[in-house]
Design a protein around this motif. Sequence first.
Motif, mmCIF file in Angstrom:
data_model
loop_
_atom_site.group_PDB
_atom_site.id
_atom_site.type_symbol
_atom_site.label_atom_id
_atom_site.label_comp_id
_atom_site.label_asym_id
_atom_site.label_seq_id
_atom_site.Cartn_x
_atom_site.Cartn_y
_atom_site.Cartn_z
ATOM 1 N N GLY A 47 48.529 -62.341 -36.467
ATOM 2 C CA GLY A 47 47.773 -63.537 -36.130
ATOM 3 C C GLY A 47 48.276 -64.313 -34.928
ATOM 4 O O GLY A 47 47.527 -65.055 -34.301
ATOM 5 N N ARG A 48 49.561 -64.162 -34.604
ATOM 6 C CA ARG A 48 50.108 -64.837 -33.427
ATOM 7 C C ARG A 48 51.208 -63.963 -32.840
ATOM 8 O O ARG A 48 51.762 -63.109 -33.534
ATOM 9 N N PRO A 49 51.519 -64.151 -31.548
ATOM 10 C CA PRO A 49 52.485 -63.261 -30.909
ATOM 11 C C PRO A 49 53.803 -63.204 -31.673
ATOM 12 O O PRO A 49 54.375 -64.234 -32.034
ATOM 13 N N ASP A 60 54.847 -64.930 -41.872
ATOM 14 C CA ASP A 60 54.225 -66.095 -41.234
ATOM 15 C C ASP A 60 53.397 -65.693 -40.018
ATOM 16 O O ASP A 60 52.586 -66.497 -39.530
ATOM 17 N N TYR A 61 53.593 -64.481 -39.507
ATOM 18 C CA TYR A 61 52.877 -64.005 -38.328
ATOM 19 C C TYR A 61 51.648 -63.169 -38.694
ATOM 20 O O TYR A 61 50.944 -62.680 -37.813
ATOM 21 N N PHE A 118 47.936 -62.649 -39.938
ATOM 22 C CA PHE A 118 46.651 -63.328 -40.125
ATOM 23 C C PHE A 118 46.018 -62.907 -41.435
ATOM 24 O O PHE A 118 45.482 -63.733 -42.189
ATOM 25 N N SER A 172 58.650 -55.568 -33.811
ATOM 26 C CA SER A 172 58.723 -56.698 -32.877
ATOM 27 C C SER A 172 60.040 -56.745 -32.109
ATOM 28 O O SER A 172 60.177 -57.530 -31.173
ATOM 29 N N THR A 209 56.187 -57.013 -28.081
ATOM 30 C CA THR A 209 55.485 -58.165 -28.615
ATOM 31 C C THR A 209 54.230 -57.696 -29.340
ATOM 32 O O THR A 209 53.394 -57.002 -28.757
ATOM 33 N N LEU A 269 50.815 -58.493 -30.437
ATOM 34 C CA LEU A 269 49.828 -59.482 -30.017
ATOM 35 C C LEU A 269 48.826 -59.777 -31.131
ATOM 36 O O LEU A 269 48.587 -58.947 -32.008
ATOM 37 N N PRO A 270 48.228 -60.966 -31.109
ATOM 38 C CA PRO A 270 47.205 -61.289 -32.105
ATOM 39 C C PRO A 270 46.094 -60.233 -32.103
ATOM 40 O O PRO A 270 45.624 -59.812 -31.047
#
Length: 205
Positions: free
Chosen positions: A58-60, A71-72, A74, A153, A157, A159-160
């Motif tokens: 959901g986020r980089p 937490d990352y 989505f 990671s 990176t 990515l979303p």
Amino acid sequence: MGANYAAHASELNLRTETAATVFSLWPNSLAGHRGTTTWPADLTSEVDYEAELGVIIGRPARNVAAADALDYVFGYTVVNDITARDLQFSEAQWSRSKSFDGFTPNGPVVVTADEIADPQDLWLTTNVDGMVLQEASTADMVRSVAEIIEFLSRSATLLPGTLISTGSPGGAGYSRDPRVFLTHKSTVTVTIGGIGFLTTYCSVV
């Protein structure tokens, strides 16, 4: 992710390495619910199914610790990692054998992360032409979703929108006696508890 369930790694004579087995799935392989996946008979005759939990970033995410990794996320979806086994085991890499057009059906929904209390507590099943051929819990993963995100990671990176297919449990058609492969007019339905089901129709040309 390859060889991420011990039963599947064992049945295909794959090693569960200290470092995870990672391969790419090409964008042309993406397909939707109730779509028809087609492949040429003169290229492969050993097309297999693989139920997998899909994780959408959901986020980089870069250098994320496992403790923070969820937490990352989505959300989560259903993936069928279709594989041409004869190509997979005749080549030094796996991407081509898993990236025919339509070989990565996924969806039809994404359940947001807040709706999944624990991604390591989900039940996967695969039904091929009326037969249940895979049944397992995501608790059986060698590396958890959080550990996968941490591992990937570290070098890139995430990515979303990135879709991570987290590996398949035991029960693949290649390992059965007699072997069970997808054929013309086969219907495959992969179900994950708490998310839903994904159906794919098959056509050989």
